[in-house]
Design a protein around this motif. Structure first.
Motif, PDB file in Angstrom:
ATOM      1  N   MET A   1       0.841  -1.184   0.000  1.00 44.43           N
ATOM      2  CA  MET A   1       0.000   0.000   0.000  1.00 44.43           C
ATOM      3  C   MET A   1       0.877   1.235   0.000  1.00 44.43           C
ATOM      4  SD  MET A   1      -1.391   0.249   3.948  1.00 44.43           S
ATOM      5  CE  MET A   1      -1.474  -1.535   4.081  1.00 44.43           C
ATOM      6  N   SER A   2       0.346   2.334  -0.508  1.00 44.53           N
ATOM      7  CA  SER A   2       1.068   3.599  -0.558  1.00 44.53           C
ATOM      8  C   SER A   2       0.224   4.685   0.080  1.00 44.53           C
ATOM      9  CB  SER A   2       1.396   3.995  -2.000  1.00 44.53           C
ATOM     10  OG  SER A   2       2.271   3.069  -2.602  1.00 44.53           O
ATOM     11  N   ALA A   3       0.880   5.729   0.554  1.00 48.58           N
ATOM     12  CA  ALA A   3       0.180   6.900   1.082  1.00 48.58           C
ATOM     13  C   ALA A   3       0.422   8.067   0.144  1.00 48.58           C
ATOM     14  CB  ALA A   3       0.673   7.232   2.486  1.00 48.58           C
ATOM     15  N   SER A   4      -0.633   8.783  -0.194  1.00 50.97           N
ATOM     16  CA  SER A   4      -0.555   9.905  -1.127  1.00 50.97           C
ATOM     17  C   SER A   4      -0.615  11.227  -0.387  1.00 50.97           C
ATOM     18  CB  SER A   4      -1.716   9.827  -2.124  1.00 50.97           C
ATOM     19  OG  SER A   4      -1.862  11.043  -2.820  1.00 50.97           O
ATOM     20  N   GLN A   5       0.051  12.232  -0.924  1.00 52.58           N
ATOM     21  CA  GLN A   5       0.088  13.540  -0.276  1.00 52.58           C
ATOM     22  C   GLN A   5      -1.245  14.280  -0.362  1.00 52.58           C
ATOM     23  OE1 GLN A   5       4.635  14.969  -0.113  1.00 52.58           O
ATOM     24  NE2 GLN A   5       3.699  15.200  -2.096  1.00 52.58           N
ATOM     25  N   THR A   6      -2.219  13.687  -1.033  1.00 56.70           N
ATOM     26  CA  THR A   6      -3.569  14.261  -1.010  1.00 56.70           C
ATOM     27  C   THR A   6      -4.355  13.736   0.192  1.00 56.70           C
ATOM     28  OG1 THR A   6      -4.425  12.490  -2.421  1.00 56.70           O
ATOM     29  CG2 THR A   6      -3.620  14.478  -3.524  1.00 56.70           C
ATOM     30  N   SER A   8      -5.139  12.808   4.226  1.00 55.21           N
ATOM     31  CA  SER A   8      -4.888  13.218   5.604  1.00 55.21           C
ATOM     32  C   SER A   8      -4.276  12.032   6.332  1.00 55.21           C
ATOM     33  CB  SER A   8      -6.202  13.629   6.271  1.00 55.21           C
ATOM     34  OG  SER A   8      -5.986  14.007   7.606  1.00 55.21           O
ATOM     35  N   THR A   9      -3.304  12.290   7.195  1.00 53.98           N
ATOM     36  CA  THR A   9      -2.631  11.220   7.917  1.00 53.98           C
ATOM     37  C   THR A   9      -2.731  11.462   9.421  1.00 53.98           C
ATOM     38  OG1 THR A   9      -0.428  12.199   8.181  1.00 53.98           O
ATOM     39  CG2 THR A   9      -0.953  11.237   6.029  1.00 53.98           C
ATOM     40  N   SER A  10      -2.178  10.536  10.173  1.00 60.24           N
ATOM     41  CA  SER A  10      -2.192  10.672  11.629  1.00 60.24           C
ATOM     42  C   SER A  10      -1.343  11.847  12.103  1.00 60.24           C
ATOM     43  CB  SER A  10      -1.698   9.374  12.281  1.00 60.24           C
ATOM     44  OG  SER A  10      -0.390   9.056  11.841  1.00 60.24           O
ATOM     45  N   LEU A  11      -0.492  12.393  11.241  1.00 60.11           N
ATOM     46  CA  LEU A  11       0.340  13.539  11.610  1.00 60.11           C
ATOM     47  C   LEU A  11      -0.113  14.843  10.960  1.00 60.11           C
ATOM     48  CD1 LEU A  11       4.030  12.229  11.682  1.00 60.11           C
ATOM     49  CD2 LEU A  11       2.464  12.623  13.581  1.00 60.11           C
ATOM     50  N   THR A  12      -1.206  14.825  10.208  1.00 62.37           N
ATOM     51  CA  THR A  12      -1.628  16.030   9.498  1.00 62.37           C
ATOM     52  C   THR A  12      -1.886  17.196  10.445  1.00 62.37           C
ATOM     53  OG1 THR A  12      -2.535  14.813   7.610  1.00 62.37           O
ATOM     54  CG2 THR A  12      -3.375  17.040   7.991  1.00 62.37           C
ATOM     55  N   CYS A  94      10.945  16.678  10.456  1.00 63.67           N
ATOM     56  CA  CYS A  94      11.571  15.382  10.709  1.00 63.67           C
ATOM     57  C   CYS A  94      11.552  15.063  12.198  1.00 63.67           C
ATOM     58  CB  CYS A  94      13.013  15.382  10.204  1.00 63.67           C
ATOM     59  SG  CYS A  94      13.177  15.544   8.422  1.00 63.67           S
ATOM     60  N   ASN A  95      11.860  16.075  13.019  1.00 56.96           N
ATOM     61  CA  ASN A  95      11.842  15.862  14.461  1.00 56.96           C
ATOM     62  C   ASN A  95      10.455  15.445  14.935  1.00 56.96           C
ATOM     63  OD1 ASN A  95      14.527  16.533  14.644  1.00 56.96           O
ATOM     64  ND2 ASN A  95      14.143  18.663  15.184  1.00 56.96           N
ATOM     65  N   LEU A  96       9.438  16.122  14.422  1.00 54.62           N
ATOM     66  CA  LEU A  96       8.055  15.798  14.795  1.00 54.62           C
ATOM     67  C   LEU A  96       7.741  14.351  14.423  1.00 54.62           C
ATOM     68  CD1 LEU A  96       4.932  18.006  14.141  1.00 54.62           C
ATOM     69  CD2 LEU A  96       4.923  15.602  13.522  1.00 54.62           C
ATOM     70  N   GLN A  97       8.106  13.960  13.207  1.00 57.33           N
ATOM     71  CA  GLN A  97       7.802  12.606  12.754  1.00 57.33           C
ATOM     72  C   GLN A  97       8.561  11.556  13.561  1.00 57.33           C
ATOM     73  OE1 GLN A  97       9.257  11.439   8.823  1.00 57.33           O
ATOM     74  NE2 GLN A  97       7.327  10.364   8.424  1.00 57.33           N
ATOM     75  N   LEU A  98       9.852  11.782  13.796  1.00 59.66           N
ATOM     76  CA  LEU A  98      10.644  10.788  14.513  1.00 59.66           C
ATOM     77  C   LEU A  98      10.220  10.668  15.974  1.00 59.66           C
ATOM     78  CD1 LEU A  98      14.197  11.293  13.003  1.00 59.66           C
ATOM     79  CD2 LEU A  98      12.523   9.509  12.489  1.00 59.66           C
ATOM     80  N   ARG A  99       9.782  11.769  16.574  1.00 66.11           N
ATOM     81  CA  ARG A  99       9.258  11.687  17.944  1.00 66.11           C
ATOM     82  C   ARG A  99       7.993  10.836  17.981  1.00 66.11           C
ATOM     83  NH1 ARG A  99      10.121  18.033  18.488  1.00 66.11           N
ATOM     84  NH2 ARG A  99      12.321  18.052  19.106  1.00 66.11           N
ATOM     85  N   ARG A 207       6.627  19.013   4.238  1.00 63.26           N
ATOM     86  CA  ARG A 207       5.754  19.429   5.339  1.00 63.26           C
ATOM     87  C   ARG A 207       4.621  18.440   5.552  1.00 63.26           C
ATOM     88  NH1 ARG A 207       4.561  25.137   2.625  1.00 63.26           N
ATOM     89  NH2 ARG A 207       4.081  23.573   1.021  1.00 63.26           N
ATOM     90  N   TRP A 208       4.465  17.476   4.650  1.00 67.32           N
ATOM     91  CA  TRP A 208       3.441  16.422   4.746  1.00 67.32           C
ATOM     92  C   TRP A 208       4.126  15.143   5.177  1.00 67.32           C
ATOM     93  CZ3 TRP A 208       2.923  11.654   2.478  1.00 67.32           C
ATOM     94  CH2 TRP A 208       1.667  11.044   2.563  1.00 67.32           C
TER      95      TRP A 208
END
Length: 224
Positions: A1-6, A8-12, A94-99, A207-208
């Motif tokens: 499966m892939s995630a598209s930048q269109t 919304s994700t758990s980090l949006t 990146c910091n937000l995502q890795l945390r 940023r996404w």
């Protein structure tokens, strides 16, 4: 499966809030070179040549923060790998995502997987970052973006963004040990024990981001 930048994700919500905070702190005009660069990268489809779901993940061996070589084949011997390419410790997204991934590390390991993060930073800079953030997963240094290039992720940062970055005290040449100003598009892959990619997310617009929730959805089928 892939995630598209269109999507919304758990980090949006968190990334949108972070962008607002950065604009408040530095000013929209001051950050315009970064925002323009991110939009241009998305329009250019940076990272679109990355290996697709169902194809083989390029093998690699990279030094960890202590200088020990870690190979993908070795990591896969213990189970699936969640592989995260990040731009560097200087990147707030990146910091937000890795945390977020660090907070979910227990769930990832309970699913039988190993979490690995890769950036072009030197091992010393990666060590400082890992210690500062208290990261409990494997952090690897991809000097000169050799592995990121094999994954089709490399781009050269725009000069305007580099100029503003230096004014903020961030020197990529020092952080990465080379003056190419090349970076990897932020990306997340889930690789099964046969080295086949089962999940792929490329952040052409850095940023996404996807979070651990998206990666976790791909793991149960690989560890049954």
């Amino acid at each position: 499966m892939s995630a598209s930048q269109t999507e919304s994700t758990s980090l949006t919500d968190a990334t949108v809030a972070l962008r607002s905070q950065l604009h408040d702190a530095y000013g929209v005009e001051a950050l315009a070179p970064f925002d323009n660069d991110a939009a241009a990268m998305a329009a250019d489809g940076v990272g679109s040549a990355a290996p697709a779901v169902g194809t083989a993940a390029p093998d690699f061996a990279l030094p960890d923060i202590h200088g020990a070589s870690r190979a993908l084949t070795e990591l896969l011997a213990a189970g699936p790998v969640v592989l995260v390419f990040y731009r560097g410790a200087w990147c707030p997204y990146c910091n937000l995502q890795l945390r977020a991934f660090q907070a979910a590390l227990g769930e990832i390991e309970a699913a039988g997987a190993t979490l690995v993060a890769v950036s072009p930073q030197t091992p010393d800079n990666s060590l400082s970052f890992a210690e500062k953030e208290g990261l409990g997963f494997t952090v690897l240094s991809d000097l000169q973006n050799t592995v990121a290039r094999a994954y089709g992720l490399v781009f050269r940062q725009a000069d305007a963004a580099t100029t503003v970055q230096k004014a903020l005290g961030i020197d990529l040449a020092e952080v990465n040990g080379d003056d190419s100003h090349e970076l990897p598009a932020a990306a997340t892959f889930v690789v099964d024990t046969d080295a086949v990619i089962r999940f792929r997310s490329i952040s052409a617009d850095y940023r996404w981001r996807v979070g651990p929730e998206e990666a976790l959805t791909a793991l149960p089928a690989l560890t049954r």
